[in-house]
Design an enzyme around this catalytic site. Sequence first.
Site, PDB file in Angstrom:
ATOM      1  N   LYS A   1       0.830  -1.204   0.000  1.00 11.27           N
ATOM      2  CA  LYS A   1       0.000   0.000   0.000  1.00 11.27           C
ATOM      3  C   LYS A   1       0.870   1.263   0.000  1.00 11.27           C
ATOM      4  CE  LYS A   1      -2.666  -0.222   3.461  1.00 11.27           C
ATOM      5  NZ  LYS A   1      -2.724   0.569   4.695  1.00 11.27           N
TER       6      LYS A   1
ATOM      7  N   ASP B   1      -9.792  -4.024  11.014  1.00  3.72           N
ATOM      8  CA  ASP B   1      -9.068  -3.955  12.294  1.00  3.72           C
ATOM      9  C   ASP B   1      -9.829  -3.038  13.251  1.00  3.72           C
ATOM     10  OD1 ASP B   1      -7.085  -5.333  10.994  1.00  3.72           O
ATOM     11  OD2 ASP B   1      -5.691  -3.647  10.831  1.00  3.72           O
ATOM     12  N   ILE B   2      -9.860  -3.412  14.523  1.00  4.24           N
ATOM     13  CA  ILE B   2     -10.531  -2.562  15.521  1.00  4.24           C
ATOM     14  C   ILE B   2      -9.872  -1.185  15.587  1.00  4.24           C
ATOM     15  CG2 ILE B   2     -10.843  -2.244  18.018  1.00  4.24           C
ATOM     16  CD1 ILE B   2     -11.517  -5.170  18.231  1.00  4.24           C
TER      17      ILE B   2
ATOM     18  N   CYS C   1      26.187   6.084  11.331  1.00  5.21           N
ATOM     19  CA  CYS C   1      25.798   6.309  12.730  1.00  5.21           C
ATOM     20  C   CYS C   1      26.524   5.325  13.653  1.00  5.21           C
ATOM     21  CB  CYS C   1      24.281   6.245  12.866  1.00  5.21           C
ATOM     22  SG  CYS C   1      23.703   7.147  14.317  1.00  5.21           S
ATOM     23  N   LEU C   2      25.889   4.233  14.057  1.00  5.26           N
ATOM     24  CA  LEU C   2      26.599   3.228  14.851  1.00  5.26           C
ATOM     25  C   LEU C   2      27.833   2.745  14.083  1.00  5.26           C
ATOM     26  CD1 LEU C   2      26.648   1.332  17.366  1.00  5.26           C
ATOM     27  CD2 LEU C   2      25.372  -0.308  15.978  1.00  5.26           C
TER      28      LEU C   2
ATOM     29  N   HIS D   1      22.528  10.037   9.043  1.00  5.10           N
ATOM     30  CA  HIS D   1      21.957   8.969   8.209  1.00  5.10           C
ATOM     31  C   HIS D   1      21.765   9.457   6.769  1.00  5.10           C
ATOM     32  CE1 HIS D   1      21.035   6.042  11.402  1.00  5.10           C
ATOM     33  NE2 HIS D   1      20.981   7.122  12.152  1.00  5.10           N
TER      34      HIS D   1
ATOM     35  N   GLU E   1      21.377   7.850   4.178  1.00  3.21           N
ATOM     36  CA  GLU E   1      20.450   7.015   3.402  1.00  3.21           C
ATOM     37  C   GLU E   1      19.080   7.663   3.241  1.00  3.21           C
ATOM     38  OE1 GLU E   1      21.711   6.293   6.388  1.00  3.21           O
ATOM     39  OE2 GLU E   1      20.311   5.202   7.688  1.00  3.21           O
TER      40      GLU E   1
HETATM   41  N1  GLN Z   1      23.305   3.671  19.451  1.00  7.85           N
HETATM   42  C1  GLN Z   1      24.025   4.767  18.906  1.00  7.85           C
HETATM   43  C2  GLN Z   1      23.626   6.086  19.549  1.00  7.85           C
HETATM   44  O1  GLN Z   1      22.604   6.195  20.159  1.00  7.85           O
HETATM   45  C3  GLN Z   1      23.861   4.838  17.392  1.00  7.85           C
HETATM   46  C4  GLN Z   1      22.478   5.200  16.966  1.00  7.85           C
HETATM   47  C5  GLN Z   1      22.202   4.884  15.511  1.00  7.85           C
HETATM   48  O2  GLN Z   1      22.923   4.147  14.865  1.00  7.85           O
HETATM   49  N2  GLN Z   1      21.123   5.422  14.976  1.00  7.85           N
HETATM   50  O3  GLN Z   1      24.352   7.043  19.453  1.00  7.85           O
END
Ligand code: GLN
Length: 549
Positions: free
Chosen positions: A17, A148-149, A382-383, A510, A512
Amino acid sequence: MTKYIFVTGGVVSSVGKGITVASIGTILKSRGISVSVQKLDPYLNVDPGIMSPYQHGEVFVTRDGAETDLDLGNYERFIDIELTADSNVTSGQIYSTVIARERRGDFMGGTVQVIPHVTTEIKGRLRQLAQKSQAEVVLVEVGGTVGDIEDQPFLEAIRQMRNDVGRDNVLYIHVTLVPYIGSTRELKTKPTQHSVGELRRMGIQPDVIICRADYPISEAIRDKISLFCDVERRAVIPLVTVDSIYEVPLVLEEESLGDYLVERLGLPAAKPDLADWRHMVGCLRESRDPVSIVLVGKYVELEDAYFSVREALCHAGLFHGRTINLTWLHSEELEKNGELPIALRSAQGIIVPGGFGERGIEGMIKTVRYARENKIPYFGLCLGMQLMIIEFARYAFASDKPHSTEFDPATAYPVISLMPEQKLVSDKGGTMRLGNHPCHLVPDTRAAAAYGAEQKVVQERHRHRFEFNNDYRGTLSQAGLVFSGLSPDGRLAEICELAGHPWMLACQFHPEFLSRPNRPHPLFRDFIGAAKDVLREGAQPTLPLAAEE
Ligand code: GLN
């Protein structure tokens, strides 16, 4: 005046969807019509921010820092717009607002009810987006499945909208599944009929039915759905499963859905310009040489958990005329001793995406080490940046102690630590460093080269609590880590890269989320650019995770 298109789902969930809504946005925009989009989610969480990725898939972050449903990512990619917090409304938000108003005494002693109080609040959110976006059309996707309710207040609210804004200004689209029965080799329309019946019980007669199916839908089936569901024959639109989600707008256009919507809503009937989109889909269909990329994460069983990352890789591949052979590796699997999986040993590029919590962390760090030592292009998100720094610090200090205080609060080398402004935060929801923040690019770095000479400052989307600890900046810089993107005050490390490595770069944000099919994100583009020329021995596996074990 804004027109509304409401899209509901029938029979089962996961029929696509969200992609259908995004694709309707594409074909309307291609006619020069301005569009905004909203997703109504029936669950009681305020937002998906603290839901498990296994339950919900990726959390998509908007530029204003809302943590939202991953469908918003598809809307942004397909329509090439930037949405805000107004585009994702949940039952949790609606009920908490209504209850807070009740506590303030706003309802003058009245009994607070789903109709009208909850439905009025929902309609207020619909109007708010229309007003703020000034879009000619607001597309509204109602999450869940009719029946769905939890869905009922939303369905009632969109029913009321027909009278509030006038019949000519609203249109209802129902997306259903037409299942195939193998033993009799037939497609069946009965579930669609029942689902439309259920929708009618809520007072909504669909104007358009989009029939998802895995097999071609015959004229007879279309006739039958038209007759039994009382929908014009030309408004019964078959949508048979296609290879790529980006083909969907073209399928809908081929079925003249765009013309039908424009006619029914009295919108200006311009010729659609889908030339760029068609070109992009044409390139997708061409056979292209593969680039083998390995993604190491802890939610790899559910690819939706990394939806935008997968799409951004695909866009970057398209730019280079390559197809991405993506292998998903579970980080916990990599923690076992023994030979590394063949996929990793033959990868031309390695990516570690965002994540939270301790599980699988050492497997990701092992992956980073492998990329650094073997000079394999590496991209950390990020991580993935925090782990690149931890791995590098372990190497630079010749110690296995460097860590993030997220995973080892008592570490002797806290190279990643909680941001000072996070120290007093106790609520988990909506309290991270979120949304757009500027990043200054440091000249003569890979990062600056990727974004191009004219870009000195870029806005990127964030979602994290932990950051690089500046006490280690001097030592790690000397050892070869380059901090190539910084917050305006120079305090926060936003991008880092490794000197003397072909392409090892990671960012705290991020990227992406900003990639588009026709316009890959510069960092993804350069990552694939570096990976495509790497020569590896061995197979280029495309096997799914299960076959790896
Ligand atoms: N856990 C890490 C932090 O809070 C990375 C967060 C993430 O990758 N979005 O900084």
